[in-house]
Write an enzyme that holds these catalytic residues in place. Structure first.
Site, PDB file in Angstrom:
ATOM      1  N   LEU A 124       0.829  -1.208   0.000  1.00  0.00           N
ATOM      2  CA  LEU A 124       0.000   0.000   0.000  1.00  0.00           C
ATOM      3  C   LEU A 124       0.864   1.258   0.000  1.00  0.00           C
ATOM      4  O   LEU A 124       0.536   2.248  -0.662  1.00  0.00           O
ATOM      5  CB  LEU A 124      -0.913   0.015   1.241  1.00  0.00           C
ATOM      6  CG  LEU A 124      -2.194  -0.817   1.203  1.00  0.00           C
ATOM      7  CD1 LEU A 124      -1.937  -2.282   0.976  1.00  0.00           C
ATOM      8  CD2 LEU A 124      -2.995  -0.615   2.474  1.00  0.00           C
ATOM      9  N   GLY A 125       1.927   1.210   0.776  1.00  0.00           N
ATOM     10  CA  GLY A 125       2.804   2.372   0.861  1.00  0.00           C
ATOM     11  C   GLY A 125       3.980   2.093   1.766  1.00  0.00           C
ATOM     12  O   GLY A 125       4.017   1.070   2.450  1.00  0.00           O
ATOM     13  N   GLU A 175       1.505   6.520   6.707  1.00  0.00           N
ATOM     14  CA  GLU A 175       2.900   6.646   6.244  1.00  0.00           C
ATOM     15  C   GLU A 175       3.503   7.980   6.664  1.00  0.00           C
ATOM     16  O   GLU A 175       4.685   8.057   7.002  1.00  0.00           O
ATOM     17  CB  GLU A 175       2.987   6.476   4.720  1.00  0.00           C
ATOM     18  CG  GLU A 175       2.527   5.113   4.195  1.00  0.00           C
ATOM     19  CD  GLU A 175       3.219   3.926   4.829  1.00  0.00           C
ATOM     20  OE1 GLU A 175       4.352   4.077   5.315  1.00  0.00           O
ATOM     21  OE2 GLU A 175       2.619   2.836   4.856  1.00  0.00           O
ATOM     22  N   ASP A 195       6.299   1.688  21.371  1.00  0.00           N
ATOM     23  CA  ASP A 195       6.246   2.740  20.337  1.00  0.00           C
ATOM     24  C   ASP A 195       6.677   4.072  20.931  1.00  0.00           C
ATOM     25  O   ASP A 195       6.568   5.102  20.282  1.00  0.00           O
ATOM     26  CB  ASP A 195       4.840   2.831  19.726  1.00  0.00           C
ATOM     27  CG  ASP A 195       3.805   3.310  20.743  1.00  0.00           C
ATOM     28  OD1 ASP A 195       4.115   3.348  21.951  1.00  0.00           O
ATOM     29  OD2 ASP A 195       2.687   3.644  20.318  1.00  0.00           O
ATOM     30  N   THR A 200      -0.560   5.188  24.199  1.00  0.00           N
ATOM     31  CA  THR A 200      -1.065   4.124  23.324  1.00  0.00           C
ATOM     32  C   THR A 200      -0.809   2.810  24.060  1.00  0.00           C
ATOM     33  O   THR A 200       0.342   2.476  24.324  1.00  0.00           O
ATOM     34  CB  THR A 200      -0.314   4.102  21.974  1.00  0.00           C
ATOM     35  OG1 THR A 200       1.086   3.955  22.225  1.00  0.00           O
ATOM     36  CG2 THR A 200      -0.566   5.379  21.183  1.00  0.00           C
ATOM     37  N   ASP A 234      -8.979   1.183   6.820  1.00  0.00           N
ATOM     38  CA  ASP A 234      -9.142   2.649   6.878  1.00  0.00           C
ATOM     39  C   ASP A 234     -10.346   3.072   7.711  1.00  0.00           C
ATOM     40  O   ASP A 234     -10.271   4.012   8.498  1.00  0.00           O
ATOM     41  CB  ASP A 234      -9.333   3.225   5.461  1.00  0.00           C
ATOM     42  CG  ASP A 234      -8.032   3.315   4.687  1.00  0.00           C
ATOM     43  OD1 ASP A 234      -7.041   2.674   5.076  1.00  0.00           O
ATOM     44  OD2 ASP A 234      -8.020   4.028   3.658  1.00  0.00           O
TER      45      ASP A 234
HETATM   46  N1  ARG Z   1       1.300  -1.734   5.714  1.00  0.00           N
HETATM   47  C1  ARG Z   1       1.638  -0.373   5.556  1.00  0.00           C
HETATM   48  C2  ARG Z   1       2.721   0.058   6.565  1.00  0.00           C
HETATM   49  O1  ARG Z   1       3.038  -0.636   7.479  1.00  0.00           O
HETATM   50  C3  ARG Z   1       0.432   0.553   5.542  1.00  0.00           C
HETATM   51  C4  ARG Z   1      -0.776   0.187   6.335  1.00  0.00           C
HETATM   52  C5  ARG Z   1      -1.876   1.195   6.102  1.00  0.00           C
HETATM   53  N2  ARG Z   1      -3.153   0.847   6.702  1.00  0.00           N
HETATM   54  C6  ARG Z   1      -4.335   1.325   6.286  1.00  0.00           C
HETATM   55  N3  ARG Z   1      -5.438   1.019   6.919  1.00  0.00           N
HETATM   56  N4  ARG Z   1      -4.428   2.089   5.226  1.00  0.00           N
HETATM   57  O2  ARG Z   1       3.331   1.121   6.494  1.00  0.00           O
HETATM   58 ZN    ZN Z   2       3.385   1.169   8.957  1.00  0.00          ZN
HETATM   59 CA    CA Z   3       2.543   2.696  23.790  1.00  0.00          CA
END
Ligand code: ARG
Ligand code: ZN
Ligand code: CA
Length: 261
Positions: A124-125, A175, A195, A200, A234
């Site tokens: 995806l990115g 991202e 993190d 969180t 999303d």
């Molecule tokens: N898998 C990617 C990453 O770890 C992007 C995940 C994006 N998730 C979403 N729900 N659009 O950077």
């Molecule tokens: Zn990520």
């Molecule tokens: Ca945390």
């Protein structure tokens, strides 16, 4: 009052030679719809803030970060903030920023570079972490030898331009979170992995990318699967926290990246 940081953005649309608006040569409206969502998500103006569960509402944050398409190019000439160029490959993989850079790249201390192109299937990115010891990101994690920026597959960029799930713009939100120093909320490991944000809750693994895992609880607490830095679809994502906000703003304050127009 705390300052709003406005980050100048250049979108590099690296296409396969299609006509404007076809395939990976995405239309202007798709770009604008993504900028609009970023300006909602990073200002907590998103339409789905009401989906944040009550237990997490107290830590929800307006990060006071905005995004604007660049109005001047590196030479100082007027620009739309969108560069269209023919990609050098049919599809790109993680870590190929050096190849994307060869096609189009603006000075990363002045602009957030976003490449929108065809990525290898399933991707995806991806993004580059900032280099900053201040927030626990050591240079060995942040690969300073790769060009700085964010890459998004054209089918997952913008809001509603593809039938696919994950096509309502949260990949770019996620991202850019990485680009601004945020790690995945489960710390990419078990309950002991952090993190570096105390608001969180620790989680044992990524949330499911198949559905909103609202019943997920691990490491002794309810998991914040609605966080942009989890792996939920999303439509399940709607929150950055106060500690995430501080982390992102610290990166903007201590890195050479430009934070005003
Ligand atoms: N898998 C990617 C990453 O770890 C992007 C995940 C994006 N998730 C979403 N729900 N659009 O950077
Ligand atoms: Zn990520
Ligand atoms: Ca945390």
């Amino acid at each position: 009052a705390e300052a709003i940081y406005t980050i100048p953005v250049v979108i590099h649309v690296l296409h396969q030679g299609e006509a404007y608006g076809e395939g990976s040569n995405i239309p202007l409206e798709q770009v604008l719809s993504q900028i609009e969502l970023l300006n909602q998500d990073f200002r907590r103006l998103n339409s789905d803030t009401t989906d944040t569960r009550e237990i997490f509402k107290p830590v929800a944050a307006d990060a006071l970060i905005e995004f604007a398409l660049a109005k001047r190019d590196p030479e100082g000439m007027p620009t739309s903030g969108i560069v269209r160029a023919r990609a050098g490959k049919d599809s790109y993989a993680i870590g190929e920023e050096d190849l994307l850079q060869k096609v189009s790249y603006w000075p990363p201390d002045k602009y957030l570079n976003i490449w929108v192109t065809n990525l290898k299937s399933g991707l995806l990115g991806f993004a580059q972490f900032p280099v900053s010891d201040l927030i626990g990101l050591k240079p060995n994690i942040a690969n300073k030898f790769l060009p700085d920026g964010v890459t998004i597959d054209y089918e997952y960029f913008g809001q509603g331009f593809n039938a696919k799930e994950f096509s309502t713009g949260r990949t770019a939100t996620h991202e850019i979170g990485h680009y601004l120093g945020l790690r995945h909320i489960w710390g990419d490991g078990g309950c002991g992995s952090d993190d570096y944000c105390s608001d969180t809750p620790a989680a044992d693994r990524a949330s499911s990318s198949g559905s909103c895992e609202l019943s997920k609880a691990s490491c002794g607490s309810t998991d914040m699967i609605e966080n942009y830095m989890d792996y939920s679809p999303d439509k399940c994502m709607n929150i950055f926290t106060k500690d995430q906000k501080e982390r992102m703003r610290t990166v903007l304050e201590f890195s050479p990246r430009r934070r005003s127009l």
